[in-house]
Enzyme design. Structure first.
Site, PDB file in Angstrom:
ATOM      1  CG  HIS A   1      -0.387  -0.205   2.348  1.00  0.00           C
ATOM      2  ND1 HIS A   1       0.011  -1.501   2.845  1.00  0.00           N
ATOM      3  CD2 HIS A   1      -0.103   0.697   3.347  1.00  0.00           C
ATOM      4  CE1 HIS A   1       0.620  -1.580   3.952  1.00  0.00           C
ATOM      5  NE2 HIS A   1       0.688  -0.089   4.382  1.00  0.00           N
TER       6      HIS A   1
ATOM      7  CG  HIS B   1       1.183   5.195   4.125  1.00  0.00           C
ATOM      8  ND1 HIS B   1       0.128   5.188   5.085  1.00  0.00           N
ATOM      9  CD2 HIS B   1       1.832   3.989   4.189  1.00  0.00           C
ATOM     10  CE1 HIS B   1       0.504   4.260   5.678  1.00  0.00           C
ATOM     11  NE2 HIS B   1       1.465   3.378   5.166  1.00  0.00           N
TER      12      HIS B   1
END
Ligand code: 5GP
Ligand code: ZN
Length: 131
Positions: free
Chosen positions: A96, A98
């Site tokens: 992921h 950010h």
């Protein structure tokens, strides 16, 4: 399925969507470090950028670009810190990115202050390791 972000990608666990296409999803972080803190994930499971096919990584970073533009339009921060906890510091083992909105005077640090280990080897010697 026992991966939290796979479950978010499939919709089994709800999220507040910021951007979605057939291969990527961006959603608001449940514990935001700043207003509009967003995570962008590939829908395909992979722990890090080294665990995914090349075209998935290409697509993910295009989704990061589109999502950053969307967050900028809606939240209107002064800038961003974009980052990936890549094994170290990574709580969720599904890649992921950010997207953290930043404001002048927000007391945040920049990337140069995240790691202070330094290097006991000169840049020239390290360059030789790469041939
Ligand atoms: P990491 O430390 O792995 O880079 O970051 C994981 C991020 O996922 C954290 O910022 C955390 O707040 C966020 N997070 C953890 N669980 C959930 C969840 O169930 N929903 C959402 N939207 N974010 C989550
Ligand atoms: Zn997963």
């Amino acid at each position: 399925m026992d991966c939290l972000f796979c479950e978010i990608a499939s919709g089994a666990i709800p999220s507040y969507k910021v951007y979605e296409d057939e291969r990527a999803l961006a959603f608001l972080d449940i514990n935001p470090l700043a207003k509009g803190h967003t995570l962008v994930i590939p829908k395909m499971h992979g722990g890090t950028i080294l665990d995914l096919p090349e075209d998935e990584v290409t697509h993910l970073f295009r989704a990061v670009q589109k999502t950053t533009a969307r967050v900028k339009e809606i939240i209107k921060p002064d800038g961003f810190t974009l980052g990936v906890n890549h094994e170290i510091g990574q709580a969720v083992p599904h890649l992921h990115v950010h997207i953290i909105p930043r404001w002048h005077g927000d007391s945040g640090i920049n990337i140069h202050d995240i790691v202070r280990a330094g290097s006991d080897t000169s840049v020239e010697e390290v360059a030789q390791l790469f041939g």
